[in-house]
Write a protein that holds these residues in place. Structure first.
Motif, short mmCIF file in Angstrom:
data_model
loop_
_atom_site.label_atom_id
_atom_site.label_comp_id
_atom_site.label_asym_id
_atom_site.label_seq_id
_atom_site.Cartn_x
_atom_site.Cartn_y
_atom_site.Cartn_z
N SER A 81 -2.44 5.77 -5.94
CA SER A 81 -2.99 4.63 -6.75
C SER A 81 -4.23 4.17 -6.08
O SER A 81 -4.32 4.10 -4.86
CB SER A 81 -1.80 3.65 -7.24
OG SER A 81 -1.48 3.37 -5.77
N GLU A 82 -5.10 3.61 -6.91
CA GLU A 82 -6.38 3.18 -6.27
C GLU A 82 -6.18 1.50 -5.91
O GLU A 82 -5.60 0.75 -6.68
CB GLU A 82 -7.51 3.07 -7.03
CG GLU A 82 -8.84 3.04 -6.49
CD GLU A 82 -10.10 3.49 -7.59
OE1 GLU A 82 -11.25 3.27 -7.03
OE2 GLU A 82 -9.79 3.88 -8.40
N ALA A 83 -6.70 1.34 -4.71
CA ALA A 83 -6.74 -0.06 -4.31
C ALA A 83 -7.86 -0.77 -4.57
O ALA A 83 -8.90 -0.18 -4.05
CB ALA A 83 -5.96 -0.09 -2.68
N SER A 127 -3.27 -3.78 -5.50
CA SER A 127 -2.82 -2.58 -4.85
C SER A 127 -1.29 -2.36 -5.25
O SER A 127 -0.81 -3.13 -5.82
CB SER A 127 -2.91 -2.56 -3.51
OG SER A 127 -1.89 -3.52 -2.93
N SER A 157 -1.80 5.28 5.14
CA SER A 157 -1.99 5.01 3.85
C SER A 157 -2.94 4.04 3.63
O SER A 157 -3.35 3.76 2.38
CB SER A 157 -0.32 4.28 3.34
OG SER A 157 -0.06 3.29 3.86
N GLY A 158 -3.37 3.25 4.63
CA GLY A 158 -4.27 2.21 4.31
C GLY A 158 -5.35 2.08 5.47
O GLY A 158 -6.51 2.01 5.14
N THR A 161 -9.84 2.60 -1.70
CA THR A 161 -9.25 3.63 -1.65
C THR A 161 -10.44 4.95 -1.53
O THR A 161 -10.43 5.74 -0.81
CB THR A 161 -8.57 4.36 -2.88
OG1 THR A 161 -7.66 3.30 -3.01
CG2 THR A 161 -7.82 5.55 -2.65
N ARG A 162 -11.57 4.42 -2.28
CA ARG A 162 -12.80 5.45 -2.37
C ARG A 162 -13.82 4.41 -2.35
O ARG A 162 -14.62 4.03 -3.20
CB ARG A 162 -12.85 6.32 -3.70
CG ARG A 162 -11.68 7.23 -3.66
CD ARG A 162 -11.98 8.08 -4.96
NE ARG A 162 -11.57 7.30 -6.18
CZ ARG A 162 -11.58 7.67 -7.31
NH1 ARG A 162 -12.33 8.89 -7.63
NH2 ARG A 162 -11.03 6.89 -8.22
N ASP A 197 1.85 6.47 -4.34
CA ASP A 197 0.95 7.59 -3.77
C ASP A 197 -0.17 7.88 -4.65
O ASP A 197 0.27 8.29 -5.61
CB ASP A 197 1.66 8.50 -3.16
CG ASP A 197 0.79 9.52 -2.42
OD1 ASP A 197 -0.03 8.81 -1.62
OD2 ASP A 197 1.07 10.77 -2.21
N SER A 252 -13.63 -0.51 -4.17
CA SER A 252 -12.40 0.36 -4.15
C SER A 252 -11.78 0.45 -2.67
O SER A 252 -12.92 1.05 -1.93
CB SER A 252 -12.58 1.65 -4.68
OG SER A 252 -11.50 2.53 -4.53
N ARG A 277 0.78 -1.18 -0.02
CA ARG A 277 0.25 0.03 -0.05
C ARG A 277 0.66 1.26 -0.01
O ARG A 277 0.52 2.42 -0.47
CB ARG A 277 -0.92 -0.21 1.16
CG ARG A 277 -2.18 -0.96 0.98
CD ARG A 277 -2.93 -0.85 -0.17
NE ARG A 277 -3.91 0.39 0.11
CZ ARG A 277 -5.00 0.40 0.81
NH1 ARG A 277 -5.40 -0.62 1.33
NH2 ARG A 277 -5.64 1.60 0.79
N SER A 278 2.10 0.93 0.41
CA SER A 278 3.06 2.18 0.26
C SER A 278 4.50 1.50 0.34
O SER A 278 4.70 0.36 0.41
CB SER A 278 2.98 3.14 1.53
OG SER A 278 3.55 2.60 2.67
#
Length: 581
Positions: free
Chosen positions: A547-549, A541, A526-527, A561-562, A545, A559, A494-495
């Motif tokens: 990027s969508e997981a 993932s 980050s997650g 991330t969103r 920085d 998603s 995730r990072s």
């Protein structure tokens, strides 16, 4: 002599060597019980500023102990008041910057001149703020004596000893950027540093210290040792950070200067107020490209751990053929794996998105081919394996493979088309299920199956200046919450310093929890932690920085991330969805 007078004033024996002791500790049976009026609850967190009270005339030994523990919570972080609770000799020799010790709760202190205070849930951090280890229990030992008629602490560990709640509020999780042994890529090292006006100064001071838990064949710094001691980094109203190092300017050649600037820029750009940096050593300005002494924050992009030109595309297999694009909009590729079904079940793509490695359906062979060039044929650098997991690539175009081998795993590295097995203690020969490599090539993360529970383990890759893999450091197990299922479904970056772990909570509830790759406790921004309904089985993932997981439950896509964004289902026949790396 003051020292002789202090020694004559002692009223009881002192601890010969005081430290934070771990495990089961036999408590002394002599001396009265002392209960310092110190609160260490979760609500006991500092405000924006906390100026603790210094010792008062006539304070008892218990008052001095309690006042000292309270004074170490000064905000901004400062040992000035805490030092006043120490004897003159101890005040001169105490170096709290050597380490940070945090605790969840204080127990009942025992003793008067030799005080022992039980601590629970102890975490240790080194001089840079890098987490070292967690201990369930510990004991803080303090030795007291009368000095000029007043109680003072004479013996104590060289450490800042503070409540975990205070530390969480006063310190920030960030990264220091070092170079790998080849000096071709920057490697982030996770640390905790004080927030506020001390933030930038603490970051730079950390760059001048070689990480003590790794050797130069893992990471290295180009900052001269000791060049940042006592450094303060002012930031102008225009966002210019001025970094004035001490040392011999003639000892820094141009190549070293440019690498120092790259480390500095990548580290300081975590401070949002900074727009550019000015670096000097011994009064000599170290200029960036073009000779400018004001260096913008894009310096060092060639050393990006995500690759110089990383691809943001998604890749997948569509009924056995390689495709690329975005969810809901995949296009065929023109290379060998995109134009003919070669019997591939899982894939990994290099950081530029130009070459793909595919594991055959039986898990025995690895195919490597261009993504788009139709004229080049696929090669087979690995044949005859037992059960290959999905491959991973690092920035040197090395392909890392795990042959699960029916419960006795092997780690294989493919370099320039040649495969070589590497012994990774803690993973090799174990029932490992999956393997990830960080894009900078410095870290391996694996899921290892146990009889009752799975573990996520992490290790560092050791290599020489030519990039030859020499071995790995000892593995350590990353912490996981006890309420999660003992079985792990998937793991993904995730990072550059954090991974997300997918596990079940119930049959219809899954959890994705993001943890630091060094094992440090606490939430990772980050997650974080996400709970999902449905039979979630896979993570998709990237460490980049922004990027969508995604989490996959069959064809259904969520998603991470969103969460509010609707994502179309995967097309039928689409498998092995992945980012590059």
């Amino acid at each position: 002599m003051r020292t002789a007078r202090r020694r004559a004033a002692r009223v009881g024996p002192l601890v010969a060597a005081l430290a934070l002791l771990t495990g089961c500790v036999q408590m002394p049976i002599e001396g009265p019980v002392v209960e310092p009026p110190v609160s260490a609850t979760a609500d006991d967190v500092p405000g924006i500023s906390f100026d603790p009270r210094p010792p008062q005339a006539g304070d008892s030994a218990a008052d001095i102990v309690a006042g000292f523990l309270e004074a170490m919570k000064a905000t901004p972080v400062s040992p000035t008041v805490a030092r006043q609770f120490l004897s003159e000799e101890a005040a001169d020799s105490w170096v709290p910057e050597q380490q940070i010790i945090t605790y969840a709760e204080l127990g009942t202190a025992v003793g008067e001149t030799t005080v022992r205070i039980p601590l629970s849930e102890v975490n240790r951090y080194d001089a840079r703020g890098a987490w070292q280890r967690t201990e369930a229990e510990g004991v803080l030992g303090l030795g007291l004596a009368l000095e000029d008629g007043e109680w003072r602490i004479e013996e104590l560990p060289n450490a800042l000893v503070v409540p975990e709640s205070w530390f969480d509020d006063a310190y920030q999780r960030v990264s220091l950027y070092f170079f790998d042994p080849t000096a071709q890529v920057l490697v982030p090292e996770p640390v905790f540093v004080p927030s506020g006006d001390q933030f930038a100064s603490s970051l730079v001071r950390g760059l001048a210290v070689q990480p003590d838990d790794t050797s130069p064949d893992v990471v290295q710094t180009y900052f001269p040792s000791g060049s940042a001691e006592g450094l303060a980094v002012p930031i102008s109203s225009a966002g210019i950070a001025t970094v004035a190092l001490s040392g011999d300017p003639d000892a820094v050649d141009e190549e070293t200067a440019q690498r120092m600037l790259a480390q500095l820029v990548w580290t300081l750009r975590q401070e949002p107020r900074i727009r550019a940096v000015e670096l000097t050593i011994g009064g000599r300005a170290l200029g960036g490209p073009g000779g400018s002494t004001q260096v913008n924050l894009d310096v060092g992009s060639a050393y990006d751990p995500n690759g110089a030109r990383p691809s943001a595309e998604l890749f997948a297999l569509d009924r056995g053929l390689l495709v690329s694009g975005t969810i809901g909009a995949f296009e065929p590729t023109a290379g060998p794996l995109g134009t003919a079904d070669l019997g591939v079940r899982s894939i990994g793509v290099d950081l530029t998105g130009t070459r793909v490695a595919g594991v055959t359906d039986d898990g025995a062979d690895l195919l490597v081919a261009p993504v788009q060039a139709a004229a080049e044929e696929a090669t087979r650098p690995v044949v005859g394996a037992v059960d290959l997991a999905a491959p991973s690539w690092d920035h040197r175009d090395r392909i890392w493979l795990l042959d699960r081998g029916a419960g006795r795993a092997r780690v294989i590295v493919v370099v320039d088309g040649s495969a070589e097995e590497k012994d990774v203690p803690g993973i090799t020969g174990r029932p490992a299920r999956s393997l990830l490599v960080s894009r900078d090539g410095s870290r391996l993360v694996a899921v290892v199956r146990g009889p009752r529970a799975d573990r996520v383990v992490s290790t560092r890759v050791r290599q020489d200046a030519a990039g030859t893999v020499l071995g790995t450091t000892p593995v350590h197990t990353l912490p996981r919450p006890t309420e999660s299922s003992p079985r792990i479904r998937d793991v993904g970056w995730r990072s550059p310093t954090a991974v997300s772990v997918l596990s079940d909570i119930t049959e219809d509830l899954s959890e994705v929890r993001t943890i630091s790759v060094d094992g440090a406790p606490g939430e990772v921004a980050s997650g974080g932690t996400t709970r999902l309904r449905g039979p979630t089985r896979q993570l998709v993932s990237s460490p980049v920085d922004g990027s969508e997981a995604f989490a996959l439950a069959g064809r259904a896509v969520t998603s991470l991330t969103r969460l509010e964004r609707p994502v179309p289902d995967l097309a039928r026949g689409l498998t092995s969805l992945t980012y590059v790396g």
